[in-house]
Design an enzyme around this catalytic site. Structure first.
Site, PDB file in Angstrom:
ATOM      1  N   LYS A   4      -1.614  -9.346   2.736  1.00  0.00           N
ATOM      2  CA  LYS A   4      -0.897  -8.924   3.957  1.00  0.00           C
ATOM      3  C   LYS A   4      -1.757  -7.904   4.675  1.00  0.00           C
ATOM      4  CE  LYS A   4       3.006  -6.123   3.849  1.00  0.00           C
ATOM      5  NZ  LYS A   4       2.553  -4.924   4.547  1.00  0.00           N
ATOM      6  N   ASP A  64      -1.146  -6.068  -0.295  1.00  0.00           N
ATOM      7  CA  ASP A  64      -1.599  -5.417   0.945  1.00  0.00           C
ATOM      8  C   ASP A  64      -3.099  -5.174   0.932  1.00  0.00           C
ATOM      9  OD1 ASP A  64       0.479  -5.065   2.747  1.00  0.00           O
ATOM     10  OD2 ASP A  64       1.137  -3.167   1.875  1.00  0.00           O
ATOM     11  N   GLU A 122      -1.861  -5.392   8.512  1.00  0.00           N
ATOM     12  CA  GLU A 122      -1.062  -4.876   9.626  1.00  0.00           C
ATOM     13  C   GLU A 122      -1.745  -5.147  10.968  1.00  0.00           C
ATOM     14  OE1 GLU A 122      -0.236  -0.698   9.008  1.00  0.00           O
ATOM     15  OE2 GLU A 122       0.745  -1.065   7.083  1.00  0.00           O
ATOM     16  N   ASP A 172       0.848  -1.202   0.000  1.00  0.00           N
ATOM     17  CA  ASP A 172       0.000   0.000   0.000  1.00  0.00           C
ATOM     18  C   ASP A 172       0.886   1.256   0.000  1.00  0.00           C
ATOM     19  OD1 ASP A 172       0.888  -0.203   2.604  1.00  0.00           O
ATOM     20  OD2 ASP A 172      -1.091   0.053   3.523  1.00  0.00           O
ATOM     21  N   SER A 173       2.221   1.053   0.002  1.00  0.00           N
ATOM     22  CA  SER A 173       3.145   2.163  -0.236  1.00  0.00           C
ATOM     23  C   SER A 173       2.921   2.746  -1.630  1.00  0.00           C
ATOM     24  CB  SER A 173       4.603   1.709  -0.075  1.00  0.00           C
ATOM     25  OG  SER A 173       4.840   0.515  -0.804  1.00  0.00           O
ATOM     26  N   GLU A 184       8.840  -4.414  10.673  1.00  0.00           N
ATOM     27  CA  GLU A 184       9.290  -3.122  10.150  1.00  0.00           C
ATOM     28  C   GLU A 184       9.863  -2.250  11.255  1.00  0.00           C
ATOM     29  OE1 GLU A 184       6.585  -1.137   7.487  1.00  0.00           O
ATOM     30  OE2 GLU A 184       7.849   0.665   7.396  1.00  0.00           O
TER      31      GLU A 184
HETATM   32  O1  KIV Z   1       3.547  -1.116   1.677  1.00  0.00           O
HETATM   33  C1  KIV Z   1       4.731  -1.480   1.731  1.00  0.00           C
HETATM   34  O2  KIV Z   1       5.563  -1.192   0.870  1.00  0.00           O
HETATM   35  C2  KIV Z   1       5.123  -2.293   2.885  1.00  0.00           C
HETATM   36  C3  KIV Z   1       6.596  -2.541   3.080  1.00  0.00           C
HETATM   37  C4  KIV Z   1       7.253  -1.334   3.601  1.00  0.00           C
HETATM   38  C5  KIV Z   1       6.844  -3.725   3.933  1.00  0.00           C
HETATM   39  O3  KIV Z   1       4.309  -2.704   3.647  1.00  0.00           O
END
Ligand code: KIV
Length: 271
Positions: free
Chosen positions: A120, A90, A122, A51-52, A189
């Site tokens: 994934k 994510d 959190e 989600d980055s 992280e």
């Molecule tokens: O969204 C992302 O890029 C991440 C990584 C920083 C692990 O969750």
């Protein structure tokens, strides 16, 4: 020969075997077809459609604004580019925190509409019920502990997490809970390396670190950071392998010059 080169396709079983054999796992983010294709051919084990994307693709300050539909667009593009690596997608902020039914619905959408291999999310104890429900449906789940950027407004900072005893103890408990709930791996992280090492040794599933030291079972970096596309972000944990910002700037400057001077296109570049 390594496990990673032996297999035709990377699966959760491969990752498990790599952990057991002490073979490190490589993970990188990608958000589109073309880069996914390069990373897959280069031999990466896992692509994370993070989600980055909210930051590096859309230019938002945080990961909070990206939607499930937007994540699905990025993930489907990535999946079209890969052949052998494992793809983790994510679940974005707001698509799973409500309740386990909502979490399952979002995870199913990712799997059906992208062709990705896992999701994934959190958090620790507070998302365990959702993880169990998703895993029970047959969807592999990766956990994410330590700095969890979707909670940035709760933390107020992107500084290193779990430096204090109480938070470190909670993180250790959460890691075991995620493993018991059926996660096939956990991202750690920005936590102290000694803590990440302790957690990694206490688990039978692999840990993938970002800013969590060398004792994790694998490492992940955001592609824009490690390729030097985004050169303003320089945390201590980052190794920059390329300066794409400089290289692309140079190439585009040359192109502008060539067009203006009528050097491009030349005789052999036209019909
Ligand atoms: O969204 C992302 O890029 C991440 C990584 C920083 C692990 O969750």
């Amino acid at each position: 020969m390594s496990i990673h080169t032996e297999v035709k396709k990377i699966t959760t079983n491969t990752l498990q075997k790599m952990k057991a054999a002490g073979e490190k796992i490589s993970m990188i983010t990608a958000y589109d077809y073309s880069f996914a294709k390069i990373f897959d051919a280069a031999g990466i084990d896992i692509i994370l459609v993070g989600d980055s994307a909210s930051n590096v693709m859309a230019g938002h300050e945080t990961t909070l604004p990206i939607t499930l539909d937007q994540m699905i667009y990025h993930a489907a593009s990535v999946v079209r580019g890969i052949d052998r690596c494992f793809v983790v997608v994510d679940l974005p902020f707001g698509s799973y925190q409500g309740n386990s039914k909502e979490a399952l619905h979002s995870a199913i959408r990712i799997m059906k509409e992208t062709g990705g291999h896992s999701i994934k999310l959190e958090g620790g104890q507070e998302v365990v019920e959702s993880i169990k429900r998703i895993v029970d449906t047959g969807i592999p789940v990766m956990g994410h502990l330590g700095l969890t950027p979707q909670s940035i407004y709760k933390f107020g900072t992107y500084a290193v997490r779990a430096k204090e005893e109480a938070e470190a103890e909670k993180l250790k408990k959460d890691a075991l809970l995620l493993q018991e709930a059926g996660c096939f791996g956990i991202v750690l992280e920005k936590i102290p390396a000694t803590l990440a090492g302790e957690v990694s040794r206490s688990l039978s599933i692999p840990t993938i670190g970002i800013g969590a030291g060398g004792a994790c079972d694998g490492q992940v970096l955001v592609m824009h950071d490690m390729l030097g596309i985004n050169v303003e972000f320089k945390p201590r944990f980052l190794r920059q392998y390329l300066n794409m910002y400089e290289q692309v700037t140079g190439a585009v400057q040359q192109y502008v010059k060539d067009v203006k001077s009528n050097d491009f296109p030349n005789e052999s570049e036209q019909y």
